[in-house]
Design a protein around this motif. Structure first.
Motif, PDB file in Angstrom:
ATOM      1  N   ALA A  69      -5.844  -9.231   7.605  1.00  0.00           N
ATOM      2  CA  ALA A  69      -5.518 -10.650   7.383  1.00  0.00           C
ATOM      3  C   ALA A  69      -5.877 -11.144   5.990  1.00  0.00           C
ATOM      4  CB  ALA A  69      -6.244 -11.506   8.434  1.00  0.00           C
ATOM      5  N   GLN A  70      -6.503 -10.311   5.150  1.00  0.00           N
ATOM      6  CA  GLN A  70      -6.965 -10.763   3.843  1.00  0.00           C
ATOM      7  C   GLN A  70      -5.801 -11.134   2.918  1.00  0.00           C
ATOM      8  OE1 GLN A  70      -9.950 -11.635   1.003  1.00  0.00           O
ATOM      9  NE2 GLN A  70     -10.148 -11.189   3.168  1.00  0.00           N
ATOM     10  N   HIS A  71      -4.700 -10.393   3.032  1.00  0.00           N
ATOM     11  CA  HIS A  71      -3.512 -10.633   2.213  1.00  0.00           C
ATOM     12  C   HIS A  71      -2.271 -10.408   3.073  1.00  0.00           C
ATOM     13  CE1 HIS A  71      -5.970 -10.908  -1.368  1.00  0.00           C
ATOM     14  NE2 HIS A  71      -6.554  -9.773  -1.052  1.00  0.00           N
ATOM     15  N   PRO A  72      -1.122 -10.918   2.640  1.00  0.00           N
ATOM     16  CA  PRO A  72       0.073 -10.806   3.482  1.00  0.00           C
ATOM     17  C   PRO A  72       0.766  -9.453   3.399  1.00  0.00           C
ATOM     18  CG  PRO A  72       0.590 -12.055   1.506  1.00  0.00           C
ATOM     19  CD  PRO A  72      -0.892 -11.813   1.485  1.00  0.00           C
ATOM     20  N   ASN A  73       0.392  -8.603   2.437  1.00  0.00           N
ATOM     21  CA  ASN A  73       1.034  -7.300   2.327  1.00  0.00           C
ATOM     22  C   ASN A  73       0.061  -6.326   1.682  1.00  0.00           C
ATOM     23  OD1 ASN A  73       1.098  -8.309  -0.304  1.00  0.00           O
ATOM     24  ND2 ASN A  73       3.306  -8.616  -0.322  1.00  0.00           N
ATOM     25  N   GLY A  74       0.538  -5.127   1.396  1.00  0.00           N
ATOM     26  CA  GLY A  74      -0.348  -4.106   0.854  1.00  0.00           C
ATOM     27  C   GLY A  74      -1.030  -3.282   1.925  1.00  0.00           C
ATOM     28  N   ASP A  75      -0.450  -3.213   3.123  1.00  0.00           N
ATOM     29  CA  ASP A  75      -1.028  -2.443   4.217  1.00  0.00           C
ATOM     30  C   ASP A  75      -0.985  -0.950   3.894  1.00  0.00           C
ATOM     31  OD1 ASP A  75      -0.043  -5.030   5.078  1.00  0.00           O
ATOM     32  OD2 ASP A  75      -0.692  -4.458   7.080  1.00  0.00           O
ATOM     33  N   ALA A  76      -2.106  -0.276   4.120  1.00  0.00           N
ATOM     34  CA  ALA A  76      -2.266   1.101   3.656  1.00  0.00           C
ATOM     35  C   ALA A  76      -1.229   2.047   4.241  1.00  0.00           C
ATOM     36  CB  ALA A  76      -3.675   1.591   3.979  1.00  0.00           C
ATOM     37  N   LEU A  77      -1.001   1.988   5.540  1.00  0.00           N
ATOM     38  CA  LEU A  77      -0.047   2.914   6.154  1.00  0.00           C
ATOM     39  C   LEU A  77       1.380   2.607   5.725  1.00  0.00           C
ATOM     40  CD1 LEU A  77      -1.555   3.179   9.750  1.00  0.00           C
ATOM     41  CD2 LEU A  77      -1.793   4.787   7.847  1.00  0.00           C
ATOM     42  N   THR A  78       1.691   1.334   5.555  1.00  0.00           N
ATOM     43  CA  THR A  78       3.043   0.939   5.143  1.00  0.00           C
ATOM     44  C   THR A  78       3.353   1.460   3.745  1.00  0.00           C
ATOM     45  OG1 THR A  78       3.039  -1.039   6.536  1.00  0.00           O
ATOM     46  CG2 THR A  78       4.548  -1.023   4.663  1.00  0.00           C
TER      47      THR A  78
END
Length: 822
Positions: A69-78
């Protein structure tokens, strides 16, 4: 007496040039490329583009856990999909970024553990799970545990709580993923007291991290990091612990990011010590910490990292004029004995310097070398930068004592420079054509209705970089203007590059006039804010002599930093040396002739490949000439074409970086020569108004769209589509260029990050499977950027359909299509 290289064109030489010494006989070990990472360097699959990411050979990045929830994107697996397919190394998972607030809300370890379980189960299930590293805590010296307090008793209480939680989380991770690699303690700053205690505890309790991490975030790190590193290694020895891999997983400030001359100072000290490092995330995700413009366009910082990625063999000892000193000339160098190449990257100061290369082996290089000098200049965070200009290319004799001296005159503090030494062979290298150029600071011009501001100094390191640390803002009255007095040597056409910021939230304008003549409108695309510098390129016709160039207020407000005037001597061109290209297979290097680019030839046989990174200022056609001894095949955008030696090809390049692969049965390749301005002759163009719209998608009036309207409200249901009918003159491979805009954001309340979001569209061509394409935020709803997508068309009518069943697609202004081989 050392051989010397004629100085590159510059200002008057100083009396005593600084000396940077390179010892080719003093190996530091294999080039590691550890310092090219970024925190939130990727935001989505495709941001940055594959062509911008692959050349940098990024060894590590740091991203949030999936759904954090810290940021809207940048998810590691994605983002791992694009990271790994482009040769990326490993991904640090910032586990506490599962929380929404900054600093993280402290709800206790019992709240955190179920989140840890979820993160680890998801990562462990990924087929590339062995390439992820868990970072359980972020800046615990400040957040949750306050480990940096001066009072020893308070420190010990906080320390013991942290150690207990570290052990609990460490064991929790290992219970789910027994092979997990865990990094920490990840302090915001280096703390000897904490690390001594931490190593003793972690060894005793069998919870040692596999990777040691901490942050180096102030200007003082340029002075202090070496002492921190040396101290840490001594703590390991004291504790009886074998040396751990180190990742400085946040480094540098806003004044450093995007600035080649600053970056070389940071990267040189990390590479010298063979540690990994990720540049900090101060602004927007998805641009490799300020080094990729839009999705695919290099800036000066990108080119520095491209040079860094081009170092091969071993790094060798570099002795700067003043080691471990803030904002001074620093460098790193490599020697590849198999390729017979030495490279030096340097920068960080104004003035004059001599690069003295010692122990240049005659058995390796011969009695003469070709020395090639190029410059990567600062172009701003959002300012495009063409292929670095070659300043000098000269044959130099190796002195009897084995030294070669390369004099560099008139260095620019914000630039980085690359010196390449190769055996010279017969023939004479072609001297580079360096056009006349001059720079003028806005703060030194005549200012009406504006104010000079200071930015990005050592004492204000997280201020944004500005040329000369000053710019001119508050140009917001009807009479606001800046008058630049310039002097040019001859009448002709000049390229005028304007370093600017546009904080208005839409395209802004100024009025440009020469000597009080009729003004023309200059339009400035939006930037993140008024200090997030971009570059606007326009042309002016000037008679010889002194003139006043006036930039006066137009619509909205623009901040001015600097202008550069460069004589235009013809259409833009660049020669890309084959011996410095990325390779696969086992090509050989032939230095028997130094004619042309001077660095010899790359000899390709069956199974070998060379990949060139070719810059294009805009989408369109360019002339590409392979300088080869025999026919080669060029691969671009999924198309392959046979190219005869020296024969020009007309190829479609997208704005920014293009990866051109060259293969051959047997050919010596000297260079790939590229020229042109991006012709659109022969391309197909379709305005949004020509598309058949369905399911709520509709035309929306837009003053900044090419025909006054764009397609909006596209997507968010399976029925909402836009269908273009494209009439292709021939069957084959095309590049579909989408002109689009959107400004999706989600404010997570973070103190300093701008949480822009990307949109996607599913693009279907005929009966082919849909392509999911990512479109980065364009900073406003009225700025139209481009993304190029290779597609196959059949001769005649083709249906090209845009949609997105689950979310909004970007607004579409128009589309263009160009056959890859024109």
């Amino acid at each position: 007496m050392a051989g010397t290289l004629p100085a590159a064109p510059s200002a008057a030489a100083a009396a005593d040039p600084q000396r940077l010494t390179v010892d080719l006989a003093a190996s530091e070990g294999p080039v590691m490329l550890g310092a090219n990472g970024a925190l939130y360097g990727l935001s989505d699959d495709g941001v940055p583009s594959d062509a911008a990411l692959a050349p940098l050979k990024v060894t590590s990045i740091s991203q949030k856990p999936e759904g954090g929830a810290q940021h809207p994107n940048g998810d590691a697996l994605t983002v791992s999909k694009s990271f790994f397919r482009n040769g990326g190394g490993e991904i640090n998972v910032m586990m506490q970024d599962i929380y929404a607030k900054w600093p993280y809300e402290d709800l206790g370890i019992d709240d955190y553990l179920p989140k840890v379980d979820k993160i680890v189960k998801e990562v462990a299930a990924d087929p590339n799970s062995d390439r992820f590293v868990y970072i359980p805590f972020n800046e615990p010296d400040q957040i949750w545990y306050k480990l940096g307090v001066a009072d020893q008793a308070e420190y010990e209480v906080n320390r013991d709580r942290f150690f207990k939680d570290w052990k609990t989380v460490y064991q929790r991770i290992r219970a789910i993923d027994p092979d997990a690699r865990i990094a920490g303690p990840n302090e915001a700053a280096y703390h000897t007291r904490l690390l001594r205690d931490f190593l003793a505890f972690a060894k005793r309790e069998n919870v040692l991290p596999q990777v040691m991490t901490w942050h180096e975030l102030g200007s003082g790190s340029l002075r202090d990091f070496q002492a921190h590193y040396d101290d840490y290694r001594s703590l390991e020895r004291e504790a009886g612990i074998a040396p751990l891999k180190i990742n400085i997983d946040e480094y540098a400030n806003r004044r450093d990011l995007s600035v080649p001359g600053q970056l070389v100072q940071w990267v040189s000290m990390f590479e010298r010590n063979k540690v990994y490092a990720n540049a900090a995330y101060w602004d927007a995700a998805g641009n490799l910490s300020g080094h990729v413009v839009r999705q695919n366009i290099p800036n000066g910082g990108w080119w520095f990292f491209r040079w860094y990625a081009g170092l091969t063999g071993d790094t060798v000892k570099v002795t700067p004029p003043r080691a471990n000193t803030i904002d001074t000339l620093q460098g790193l160098a490599s020697l590849d004995t198999s390729r017979r190449q030495a490279q030096v990257l340097l920068g960080g100061t104004d003035g004059d310097s001599d690069v003295v290369v010692e122990n240049v082996s005659r058995s390796l290089f011969g009695r003469t070398v070709t020395a090639t000098v190029a410059e990567a200049a600062w172009s701003g965070y959002e300012g495009q930068h063409a292929a670095p200009r070659v300043l000098a290319r000269t044959k130099v004799q190796v002195a009897d004592d084995g030294t070669v001296t390369v004099p560099l005159r008139g260095l620019h503090k914000m630039s980085a420079y690359r010196v390449v030494l190769t055996p010279s062979g017969s023939g004479t290298p072609t001297a580079p054509a360096v056009p006349w150029s001059a720079s003028y600071e806005a703060e030194d011009a005549a200012i009406t209705g504006g104010q000079v501001y200071t930015q990005g100094t050592v004492s204000n390191a997280n201020g944004y970089a500005a040329s000369g640390t000053k710019d001119v803002g508050s140009l917001n009255t009807a009479t606001s203007k800046v008058d630049f007095t310039v002097t040019v040597p001859r009448a002709g056409t000049y390229d005028l590059a304007i370093l600017y910021g546009n904080q208005s939230g839409a395209p802004a304008t100024q009025k440009l006039s020469v000597d009080g003549g009729a003004p023309v409108t200059v339009t400035y695309p939006s930037t993140e804010n008024w200090t997030y510098r971009a570059k606007n390129d326009v042309r002016v016709e000037l008679p010889a002599g002194t003139h006043v160039l006036t930039l006066a207020k137009g619509d909205a407000e623009v901040t001015l930093d600097r202008i550069d005037l460069t004589a235009r001597t013809g259409e833009p061109s660049a020669s890309y040396e084959a011996t410095l290209a990325d390779i696969s297979g086992k090509p050989s290097y032939d230095y028997s002739s130094s004619a042309g680019t001077g660095t010899g030839a790359l000899v390709l046989a069956s199974g070998d490949k060379a990949v060139f990174d070719v810059y294009a200022p805009r989408d369109g056609y360019y002339t590409v000439v392979p300088q080869t001894s025999a026919a080669v095949k060029l691969g671009l955008h999924g198309e392959t074409v046979t190219a005869a030696p020296g024969r020009p090809l007309r190829l479609y390049l997208v704005a920014g970086n293009n990866r051109v692969a060259v293969t051959a049965e047997r050919a010596a390749v000297r260079s790939l020569d590229v020229s042109g301005d991006g012709s659109t002759s022969g391309t197909l163009s379709y305005e949004g108004a020509s598309a058949a719209l369905a399911g709520g998608a509709r035309l929306v009036d837009s003053a900044h769209a090419s025909a006054g309207s764009h397609i909006g409200w596209l997507g968010n249901s399976a029925e909402s589509t836009a269908e273009f009918t494209v009439d292709a003159p021939t069957s084959g491979r095309y590049v579909l260029v989408v002109h689009y805009a959107h400004n999706d954001r989600r404010d997570n309340g973070h103190a300093y990050n701008t949480d822009i979001m990307s949109r996607t569209a599913d693009i279907t061509v005929g009966t082919a499977a849909p392509l999911k394409v990512t479109f980065k935020n364009t900073w406003s709803w009225d700025d139209y950027w481009t993304v190029g997508v290779p597609v196959d068309l059949k001769k005649g009518a083709n249906k090209v359909t845009f949609g997105n069943a689950s979310a909004w697609a970007p607004d579409i202004d128009r589309i263009e299509l160009g056959r890859v081989v024109g």
